[in-house]
Design an enzyme around this catalytic site. Sequence first.
Site, mmCIF file in Angstrom:
data_model
loop_
_atom_site.group_PDB
_atom_site.id
_atom_site.type_symbol
_atom_site.label_atom_id
_atom_site.label_comp_id
_atom_site.label_asym_id
_atom_site.label_seq_id
_atom_site.Cartn_x
_atom_site.Cartn_y
_atom_site.Cartn_z
ATOM 1 C CG HIS A 26 50.555 -26.284 -1.154
ATOM 2 N ND1 HIS A 26 51.152 -27.083 -0.209
ATOM 3 C CD2 HIS A 26 51.246 -25.121 -1.151
ATOM 4 C CE1 HIS A 26 52.143 -26.426 0.360
ATOM 5 N NE2 HIS A 26 52.230 -25.223 -0.194
ATOM 6 C CB CYS B 276 25.585 -3.349 -27.324
ATOM 7 S SG CYS B 276 24.786 -4.903 -27.040
ATOM 8 N NE ARG C 277 30.473 0.051 -27.080
ATOM 9 C CZ ARG C 277 30.823 0.623 -25.947
ATOM 10 N NH1 ARG C 277 32.028 1.130 -25.820
ATOM 11 N NH2 ARG C 277 29.995 0.690 -24.932
ATOM 12 C CD GLU D 171 41.101 -11.859 -22.376
ATOM 13 O OE1 GLU D 171 40.269 -11.052 -21.967
ATOM 14 O OE2 GLU D 171 42.288 -11.537 -22.590
ATOM 15 C CD GLU E 211 46.543 -9.855 -18.515
ATOM 16 O OE1 GLU E 211 45.597 -10.114 -17.751
ATOM 17 O OE2 GLU E 211 46.389 -9.364 -19.650
ATOM 18 C CE LYS F 287 45.005 -10.595 -22.558
ATOM 19 N NZ LYS F 287 44.712 -9.460 -21.775
ATOM 20 C CD1 TRP G 237 29.674 -9.738 -26.410
ATOM 21 C CD2 TRP G 237 28.478 -9.247 -24.597
ATOM 22 N NE1 TRP G 237 30.152 -10.507 -25.368
ATOM 23 C CE2 TRP G 237 29.435 -10.228 -24.250
ATOM 24 C CE3 TRP G 237 27.609 -8.791 -23.603
ATOM 25 C CZ2 TRP G 237 29.555 -10.745 -22.958
ATOM 26 C CZ3 TRP G 237 27.725 -9.320 -22.322
ATOM 27 C CH2 TRP G 237 28.696 -10.279 -22.016
ATOM 28 C CE LYS H 66 39.868 -2.813 -25.583
ATOM 29 N NZ LYS H 66 40.655 -3.819 -24.880
ATOM 30 C CG ASN I 271 25.626 -0.553 -24.645
ATOM 31 O OD1 ASN I 271 26.531 0.229 -24.453
ATOM 32 N ND2 ASN I 271 25.628 -1.751 -24.109
ATOM 33 N N GLY I 272 22.721 -2.049 -23.069
ATOM 34 C CA GLY I 272 22.403 -2.074 -21.638
ATOM 35 C C GLY I 272 21.431 -3.200 -21.344
HETATM 36 C C1 G6P Z 1 36.067 -6.967 -20.231
HETATM 37 C C2 G6P Z 1 37.179 -7.257 -21.230
HETATM 38 C C3 G6P Z 1 38.492 -7.493 -20.498
HETATM 39 C C4 G6P Z 1 38.793 -6.300 -19.596
HETATM 40 C C5 G6P Z 1 37.657 -6.067 -18.598
HETATM 41 C C6 G6P Z 1 37.856 -4.793 -17.795
HETATM 42 O O1 G6P Z 1 35.740 -8.132 -19.555
HETATM 43 O O2 G6P Z 1 36.859 -8.381 -22.039
HETATM 44 O O3 G6P Z 1 39.532 -7.642 -21.447
HETATM 45 O O4 G6P Z 1 39.985 -6.521 -18.912
HETATM 46 O O5 G6P Z 1 36.434 -5.925 -19.312
HETATM 47 O O6 G6P Z 1 37.860 -3.703 -18.654
HETATM 48 P P1 G6P Z 1 38.333 -2.253 -18.275
HETATM 49 O O7 G6P Z 1 37.982 -1.423 -19.484
HETATM 50 O O8 G6P Z 1 37.535 -1.840 -17.071
HETATM 51 O O9 G6P Z 1 39.777 -2.285 -17.992
#
Ligand code: G6P
Length: 619
Positions: free
Chosen positions: A515, A2, A27, A499, A492, A496, A75, A614, A101-102
């Site tokens: 295993h 948000c 956001r 996501e 990672e 990616k 969001w 984000k 937002n919250g």
């Molecule tokens: C959210 C995002 C991720 C990010 C994570 C941590 O879940 O979608 O892409 O890695 O937050 O974010 P930060 O800003 O704490 O690195």
Amino acid sequence: MCGIIGYVGKKSASPILLEGLRRLEYRGYDSAGVAVLDQAKLVVRKKLGKIDEGIARLLKAEPVTGQLGIAHTRWATHGVPSDKNSHPHFDQSQKIAVVHNGVIENYDALKQKLARAGHTFKSDTDTEVLAHLIGDCYEKRRGKPGANGDALTQAVCDALREVIGTYGLAVICADYPNLIVGARRGSPLIIGIGKDEHFVASDANAIVAHTKKVVYLNDYDVATITPDRFDVLNLGTDTATVQISQLEFSQEDAARGKHAHFMLKEIFEQPQTVLNALRGRLDFEGATAKFGGLNMTSAELRGIDRIVIAASGTSWHAALVGEYLIEEFAQLPVEVEFAHEFCYRNCPLEKNTVLLVLSQSGETADTLAALREAKRRGHRALAIVNVVGSTIARESDGGIYMHAGPEIGVASTKAFVSTLAVLSLLAVHLGRMRNLPAKRALEFLRALEALPKQIEAILAQNNSLKKIAKKYAQADDFFFLGRGYTFPIALEGALKLKEISYIHAEGYSAAEMKHGPIALIDSKTPTVFLVPQDAMYDKTMANLAMIRARQGPIIALATEGDKQIKKVANDVIYLPKTLEPLYPILASVPLQLFAYHIAMARGCDVDKPRNLAKSVTVQ
Ligand code: G6P
């Protein structure tokens, strides 16, 4: 998670709000809305969907005029994404509008109480309950302003005293044509200071085109904002500390430029962002790295017995690399925790244990909670953060900025690599206080210095990476495997891909695969194998052979000059030669591009992947 923005001044509010929403869209993008005060009447527009297809079209068809307004991009937490659940929400009298937002945790109890008093609700959101609560308090305060200013600010304070939960919010009222009330607890909120105009916003991106002078609000701050002044009080302490800060980035830094997506722009920025992370920190004379903001003496740093690194999402993967780096270079025990687990499982912290949190945004609620928990327990808490002035940056005892510039693409790329660069420096810094020989440290610093050029060389392979990505774009499942330093990069790489392309992908240890998960390998399940020429090379090649023996297609990330790999992999992406602990940085870049091109081939919106936000400011 948000985004909110508010404007009060002499200009038309609607275009400023709409542009601000575009900049905050990363956001959240389930829906968006604005409320503008037009001649003592609140006019609202809200719409399901992303900004350009939703609210922007609606505002074009049904414009709003007025010089005071608030806006929100959502969001969803409470209530499905829909027009009716979009913000702004109104109180019972329809005179007060709120963007938030919250999460209001006690919204159900408050809703029942208000319903008993005759309130009726139109949405399923916690925010509408907050709007009604503010309206209820306003009715009691109206006509009886106390010593502390206007009735709206007082009503917001009264309401927030009843609220359990988190909020960054902005409130306007038809009775006050020049006033926005802003408040924060747990979710970020800043005031932007202009000439005869002021702004409130969830983050600086939304307002940097208008002003570079900002005030970061603290938890429990309530701000009263008019075109020519702002006042801040604190619900806990009554008096608030107000510090004006200068933004260090420009509108262009946060713009997409010639690139099709922010994610692509940010991937291509990495030679520069790694340089920025290293700038001024390589100390060849002392064979170490130096930092300005750790706020710890050498003796205090030398006295650390253990480091716990807490982070979330991509930053958690960076933490895993940090563990390998710090343990290898400084021989200091490191434990990596998901930030949320650290908070609630009462993990033992010895006297000389330091918590290190990693966060791009500096606002992730889980990570912030971990930082506060460590501080509450009397431990020093350090942070590696990208966003200057963010809550984690301000609340940590000391830290290191990444200097990667605004990261807008929801899938983190350049901030991840910058975190790895900073962790590499930190490992040398701590190592040189212990037993790391100068010769080894110097060799490592030189290898770090060479990274930007090496990343450029990887980026130059973009077209061939695109071809490889296209070949595998229709697969339903992927494995990403690595050992040692590249194990976290396998995690990672898989994240990616998940996501942004919505393909099921598992990151796994190349050694652990045998295993159990190897049962999933067949000719339709490609594996991305990280097999640089490091100490584990022979063993990783043996693991690779196991996949090949089961007809699994293999895309290998290998070191330039490795001829052997060509014989056993279906496709090879070459990495320039570096030291083993730096392969995570180099290997990350092609995996980002690989995920990007697969997502593009599948027609996905890479900058706004479904269900994600984000900056996740709820726990
Ligand atoms: C959210 C995002 C991720 C990010 C994570 C941590 O879940 O979608 O892409 O890695 O937050 O974010 P930060 O800003 O704490 O690195």
